[in-house]
Write an enzyme that holds these catalytic residues in place. Structure first.
Site, PDB file in Angstrom:
ATOM      1  CG  ASP A  77      -1.773   1.206   1.329  1.00 38.92           C
ATOM      2  OD1 ASP A  77      -2.715   1.291   0.525  1.00 38.92           O
ATOM      3  OD2 ASP A  77      -1.516   2.060   2.186  1.00 38.92           O
ATOM      4  CB  ILE A  78       1.348   4.106  -2.247  1.00 42.20           C
ATOM      5  CG1 ILE A  78       1.816   3.128  -3.326  1.00 42.20           C
ATOM      6  CG2 ILE A  78       2.177   5.384  -2.254  1.00 42.20           C
ATOM      7  CD1 ILE A  78       1.640   3.648  -4.736  1.00 42.20           C
ATOM      8  N   GLY A 127      -6.969   1.292  -5.454  1.00 39.49           N
ATOM      9  CA  GLY A 127      -6.451   2.569  -5.937  1.00 39.49           C
ATOM     10  C   GLY A 127      -4.947   2.689  -5.807  1.00 39.49           C
ATOM     11  CG  ASP A 128      -3.178   3.690  -2.078  1.00 38.18           C
ATOM     12  OD1 ASP A 128      -4.112   2.903  -1.859  1.00 38.18           O
ATOM     13  OD2 ASP A 128      -2.665   4.398  -1.190  1.00 38.18           O
ATOM     14  CD  GLU A 129      -5.859  -1.040  -0.957  1.00 42.09           C
ATOM     15  OE1 GLU A 129      -6.131  -0.605   0.162  1.00 42.09           O
ATOM     16  OE2 GLU A 129      -6.644  -1.735  -1.640  1.00 42.09           O
TER      17      GLU A 129
END
Length: 153
Positions: A77-78, A127-129
């Protein structure tokens, strides 16, 4: 499958036999998903999406059960990704996602893990994963090594 237009489409089919109390198969239950033209690929990063990842994960679980094989799932994750989008714009956020996807894919593709390349998968699952399926894990400690040193994984 042959489409009503006369062309062909690719379908992901999943099913299981529903059995009566005696164990006799009485019907099939399942689903089909159209995966024609990249519907299993994330359009931004060009890596597999959640649908493909879940399919590969189910296959790894089945294989592990049949062959006493090991596999691992890593989740990436970001942190503070929303701040990137909010401060630098969505174009910058998209560039970051593309870069992260490429780095993760290259790290797994250049794997020097014992047992060879296997069918490991890097997928964008949110989404950001991102999720990474490492198959053909030889030792329980291998996923920790991959997570700690992704360039040598």
């Amino acid at each position: 499958m042959r489409h009503q237009s006369g062309g062909s489409i690719w379908m992901l089919s999943r099913g299981i036999a529903v059995r009566d109390p005696s164990g006799k198969a009485i019907r099939m239950a399942g689903s089909q998903t159209d995966i024609t033209e990249g519907k299993i690929s994330d359009p931004l990063t060009q890596i597999p999406n959640r649908l493909y990842f879940v399919d590969r994960l189910e296959s790894a679980v089945e294989t592990a059960g049949q062959e006493d094989a090991l596999f691992a799932v890593l989740f990436v994750d970001i942190d503070q990704f929303k701040q990137v989008n909010d401060s630098l714009g969505h174009a910058a956020g998209d560039e970051l996602l593309i870069d992260v996807a490429g780095r993760l894919r290259a790290s797994i593709r250049t794997s020097s893990r014992p047992g060879g390349q296997g069918r490991s998968v890097v997928a964008r699952v949110g989404g950001d994963e991102f999720a990474i399926l490492l198959d053909q894990v030889q030792h329980e400690a291998d996923p920790a090594v991959v997570a700690a040193h992704p360039r040598t994984a």
